[in-house]
Write an enzyme that holds these catalytic residues in place. Structure first.
Site, PDB file in Angstrom:
ATOM      1  N   ASN A   9       0.868  -1.178   0.000  1.00  0.00           N
ATOM      2  CA  ASN A   9       0.000   0.000   0.000  1.00  0.00           C
ATOM      3  C   ASN A   9       0.910   1.235   0.000  1.00  0.00           C
ATOM      4  OD1 ASN A   9      -1.790   2.058   0.467  1.00  0.00           O
ATOM      5  ND2 ASN A   9      -2.382   1.387   2.527  1.00  0.00           N
ATOM      6  N   LYS A  11       0.141   4.255  -0.233  1.00  0.00           N
ATOM      7  CA  LYS A  11      -0.487   5.437   0.391  1.00  0.00           C
ATOM      8  C   LYS A  11      -0.259   6.662  -0.512  1.00  0.00           C
ATOM      9  CE  LYS A  11      -0.008   3.153   4.811  1.00  0.00           C
ATOM     10  NZ  LYS A  11       0.151   3.243   6.256  1.00  0.00           N
ATOM     11  N   HIS A  95      -9.262   1.146   5.172  1.00  0.00           N
ATOM     12  CA  HIS A  95      -7.979   1.386   5.845  1.00  0.00           C
ATOM     13  C   HIS A  95      -8.199   2.345   7.019  1.00  0.00           C
ATOM     14  CE1 HIS A  95      -3.874   2.545   6.644  1.00  0.00           C
ATOM     15  NE2 HIS A  95      -3.507   1.454   5.990  1.00  0.00           N
ATOM     16  N   GLU A  97      -6.556   4.736   8.035  1.00  0.00           N
ATOM     17  CA  GLU A  97      -6.336   6.160   7.703  1.00  0.00           C
ATOM     18  C   GLU A  97      -7.573   6.742   7.029  1.00  0.00           C
ATOM     19  OE1 GLU A  97      -2.655   5.493   5.619  1.00  0.00           O
ATOM     20  OE2 GLU A  97      -1.714   4.949   7.522  1.00  0.00           O
ATOM     21  N   GLU A 167      -4.964  -4.808  10.669  1.00  0.00           N
ATOM     22  CA  GLU A 167      -3.959  -3.761  10.841  1.00  0.00           C
ATOM     23  C   GLU A 167      -4.220  -3.029  12.159  1.00  0.00           C
ATOM     24  OE1 GLU A 167      -2.115  -2.678   6.745  1.00  0.00           O
ATOM     25  OE2 GLU A 167      -3.618  -1.209   7.297  1.00  0.00           O
ATOM     26  N   GLY A 173       2.968   2.406  10.767  1.00  0.00           N
ATOM     27  CA  GLY A 173       3.925   3.501  10.610  1.00  0.00           C
ATOM     28  C   GLY A 173       4.648   3.877  11.891  1.00  0.00           C
ATOM     29  N   SER A 213       3.896  -2.016  10.277  1.00  0.00           N
ATOM     30  CA  SER A 213       5.349  -2.063  10.490  1.00  0.00           C
ATOM     31  C   SER A 213       5.972  -3.414  10.131  1.00  0.00           C
ATOM     32  CB  SER A 213       5.703  -1.661  11.929  1.00  0.00           C
ATOM     33  OG  SER A 213       5.312  -0.312  12.168  1.00  0.00           O
ATOM     34  N   GLY A 234       3.128  -1.066   4.214  1.00  0.00           N
ATOM     35  CA  GLY A 234       3.152   0.364   3.923  1.00  0.00           C
ATOM     36  C   GLY A 234       4.558   0.803   3.568  1.00  0.00           C
ATOM     37  N   GLY A 235       5.255   1.415   4.527  1.00  0.00           N
ATOM     38  CA  GLY A 235       6.570   2.013   4.291  1.00  0.00           C
ATOM     39  C   GLY A 235       7.545   1.129   3.531  1.00  0.00           C
TER      40      GLY A 235
END
Ligand code: 13P
Length: 252
Positions: A9, A11, A95, A97, A167, A173, A213, A234-235
């Site tokens: 993802n 983002k 999600h 967010e 999640e 994050g 993470s 993610g990251g």
């Protein structure tokens, strides 16, 4: 036997030019095989290019969101019809967010999940508790209610194209990933809850991804757990080598 999934993802990251670079890096690094399904979810404006660049590879392209209507006066929104028209057949819904910053409620998410089903899109549906909910030991109740209000409104048939992503908000994050045991405990709870609602046979077929993470250094131990069927990243999905290391962890 459930095939594992590793989904990136992105983002709100990567311009068009950066998207081209990352996808070319992925093409040079990632070795798709039958043991793991690979998905990337760039921002809307880069989806056409991503589909084009990945058309000859078994790496699927997903959207990060969509509206529940097919078209109409919804300024700034994108529909399932539009996504399918450019070859995108997967969408991430719910999600945290989206829930936290864009006020997406279970009521809206139920409509979106229904639209994904109606349009035969693969729906990577996210659930997960906030830190204060875990500290108050409400995490199982929170996840159960997120499922009851949304996916559990859908018929059994819909689950052919549903993937659930657990999640925990406190792990996204933050670098504080859930332990493999915490992930397994919640994934088993989700599967048992699915089994109560739809029967064990169906529950055993649904892929449940962990997100929060996940990095090259912790992916393997999380993916080894019996009810963890891969990850929503993610990251670490923004770097081809890291993403590839996570894909490789899912293969073993
Ligand atoms: P991070 O891997 O950056 O924690 O993000 C997880 C996530 O939200 C994926 O959807």
């Amino acid at each position: 036997m459930r095939t594992k999934i590793v989904a990136g993802n992105w983002k709100m990251n990567k311009t068009l030019q950066e998207t081209v670079t990352l996808i070319n890096d992925l093409k040079n690094t990632v070795k798709p095989d039958n043991n793991v399904e690979i998905i990337v979810a760039p921002p809307y404006v880069n989806l056409v290019e991503a589909v084009n660049l990945l058309k000859d590879l078994p790496i699927k392209v997903s959207a990060q969101n969509m509206h529940f209507a097919d078209n109409g006066a919804y300024t700034g929104e994108i529909s399932a019809v539009m996504l399918k028209a450019i070859g995108v057949r997967t969408v991430i819904l719910g999600h945290s967010e989206r829930r936290a910053y864009f006020n997406e409620t279970d009521e809206v998410l139920q409509k979106k999940a229904h639209k994904a089903y109606e349009k035969s899109m693969t729906n990577i549906f996210c659930v997960g508790e906030k830190l204060e909910e875990r500290e108050a030991e409400k995490h199982f109740d929170v996840v159960k209610s997120q499922l009851s209000n949304t996916l559990f409104q859908l018929p059994m048939e819909a689950y052919k194209k549903i993937v659930i992503a657990y999640e925990p908000v406190w792990a996204i994050g933050t670098g504080h990933t859930a332990t493999p045991e915490q992930a397994q405990e919640m994934h088993k709870f989700i599967r048992d809850t699915l089994a109560k609602k739809y029967g064990r046979d169906l529950a055993d077929t649904v892929r449940i991804l962990y997100g929060g993470s996940v990095k090259p250094g912790n992916a393997a131990e999380i993916f080894l757990k019996p009810d963890v069927d891969g990850g929503l990243i993610g990251g670490a999905s923004l770097n081809a080598e890291d993403f590839n290391a996570i894909v490789e962890a899912a293969k073993s």
